[in-house]
Design an enzyme around this catalytic site. Sequence first.
Site, PDB file in Angstrom:
ATOM      1  N   HIS A  53      -3.912  -0.965   0.659  1.00  0.00           N
ATOM      2  CA  HIS A  53      -5.165  -0.267   0.980  1.00  0.00           C
ATOM      3  C   HIS A  53      -6.268  -1.243   1.394  1.00  0.00           C
ATOM      4  O   HIS A  53      -6.733  -1.202   2.530  1.00  0.00           O
ATOM      5  CB  HIS A  53      -5.579   0.554  -0.249  1.00  0.00           C
ATOM      6  CG  HIS A  53      -6.819   1.359  -0.082  1.00  0.00           C
ATOM      7  ND1 HIS A  53      -7.068   2.522  -0.784  1.00  0.00           N
ATOM      8  CD2 HIS A  53      -7.929   1.171   0.679  1.00  0.00           C
ATOM      9  CE1 HIS A  53      -8.249   3.014  -0.446  1.00  0.00           C
ATOM     10  NE2 HIS A  53      -8.794   2.200   0.443  1.00  0.00           N
ATOM     11  N   CYS A  95     -15.802   6.599  -1.602  1.00  0.00           N
ATOM     12  CA  CYS A  95     -15.889   5.383  -2.425  1.00  0.00           C
ATOM     13  C   CYS A  95     -16.987   5.472  -3.482  1.00  0.00           C
ATOM     14  O   CYS A  95     -17.064   4.604  -4.361  1.00  0.00           O
ATOM     15  CB  CYS A  95     -16.189   4.166  -1.553  1.00  0.00           C
ATOM     16  SG  CYS A  95     -15.048   3.858  -0.203  1.00  0.00           S
ATOM     17  N   HIS A 132     -16.467  -2.546   0.337  1.00  0.00           N
ATOM     18  CA  HIS A 132     -15.063  -2.118   0.358  1.00  0.00           C
ATOM     19  C   HIS A 132     -14.529  -2.293   1.771  1.00  0.00           C
ATOM     20  O   HIS A 132     -15.048  -1.697   2.710  1.00  0.00           O
ATOM     21  CB  HIS A 132     -14.932  -0.658  -0.069  1.00  0.00           C
ATOM     22  CG  HIS A 132     -13.550  -0.098   0.123  1.00  0.00           C
ATOM     23  ND1 HIS A 132     -12.419  -0.765  -0.300  1.00  0.00           N
ATOM     24  CD2 HIS A 132     -13.112   1.063   0.692  1.00  0.00           C
ATOM     25  CE1 HIS A 132     -11.342  -0.046   0.004  1.00  0.00           C
ATOM     26  NE2 HIS A 132     -11.740   1.059   0.606  1.00  0.00           N
ATOM     27  N   HIS A 154     -10.902  -2.764   4.403  1.00  0.00           N
ATOM     28  CA  HIS A 154      -9.467  -2.550   4.578  1.00  0.00           C
ATOM     29  C   HIS A 154      -8.839  -3.824   5.155  1.00  0.00           C
ATOM     30  O   HIS A 154      -8.054  -3.776   6.091  1.00  0.00           O
ATOM     31  CB  HIS A 154      -9.218  -1.348   5.487  1.00  0.00           C
ATOM     32  CG  HIS A 154      -9.504  -0.041   4.831  1.00  0.00           C
ATOM     33  ND1 HIS A 154      -9.296   1.171   5.465  1.00  0.00           N
ATOM     34  CD2 HIS A 154      -9.982   0.268   3.601  1.00  0.00           C
ATOM     35  CE1 HIS A 154      -9.633   2.158   4.651  1.00  0.00           C
ATOM     36  NE2 HIS A 154     -10.056   1.631   3.514  1.00  0.00           N
ATOM     37  N   GLU A 172     -10.528 -25.515  -1.778  1.00  0.00           N
ATOM     38  CA  GLU A 172     -11.970 -25.781  -1.782  1.00  0.00           C
ATOM     39  C   GLU A 172     -12.810 -24.506  -1.813  1.00  0.00           C
ATOM     40  O   GLU A 172     -13.828 -24.429  -2.514  1.00  0.00           O
ATOM     41  CB  GLU A 172     -12.339 -26.620  -0.554  1.00  0.00           C
ATOM     42  CG  GLU A 172     -13.818 -26.938  -0.416  1.00  0.00           C
ATOM     43  CD  GLU A 172     -14.329 -27.923  -1.460  1.00  0.00           C
ATOM     44  OE1 GLU A 172     -15.562 -28.073  -1.557  1.00  0.00           O
ATOM     45  OE2 GLU A 172     -13.503 -28.542  -2.181  1.00  0.00           O
TER      46      GLU A 172
END
Length: 257
Positions: free
Chosen positions: A210, A107, A125, A127, A148
């Site tokens: 992903h 990443c 990040h 999943h 809201e």
Amino acid sequence: MASCFCNKVDVTEGTHGTSSSDDALVSSQDPRHPANLICTLCKMFYYNNWVTGTGGGISIKHSKTGHIYIAPSGVQKEQLKPADMFVMDPASGSYLRTPQLYKPSACTPLFMSCYKQRDAGAVIHTHSQHAVMCSLIFDKELRIANIEQIKAIPSGKKDAKTGKDINLSFFDTLVIPIIDNTAHEEDLTEGLQEALQKYPNTTAVIVRRHGIYVWGPSVDKAKVYNEAIDYLMEVAWKMHQLGIPPDCGIGEEKKYL
């Protein structure tokens, strides 16, 4: 087309141990230190089913030194220790600290894109299953309004008098871009960068089949945005199951039921 930053980031596997000076970068009694906080958050995210099976990742910028702390690749996130962290110099894109046993996160180029194009203080990040489901339902964007929890998300605008960020209102529409997945994580970099340019106010990008990338000016803000967006993705998915467009006007939902 966006210029790719990934060629400026060293993502080669570490092959050496760490010296005491290296260890000083991740040794702190402060629970708010990035090396400690990444471990705490990853454990929390694991129990939310966001980073199971070694998936997902997180990166935090040190507020004083500017060093980038990154969780390693292929490690069970609930078992992370501060000594497992990679530390990067953002100016050179080189590692100041490389743990002996682990590979850099795939990443990393995407994290760096968020730091450079959004001046982020942290990038998350996950999943998330809610992100995956929304990516199957919606094409190029997730749009949701009149909920809201939207008020927790920044609008991308600032108050003219105070200079402070303005969040979305209850009546606003949250728009999150969706990009297609690739065979390798680092190959998502160009698509992410293009989404950042096309959607200058977004604080997240969904990756089809992903997961999702979420960032903020600080780790606290990024955490809040991630939690709020995950809630909204779940609501959008459930609204779709009922045949209700997530961005429908107030009262319009009745004609879909």
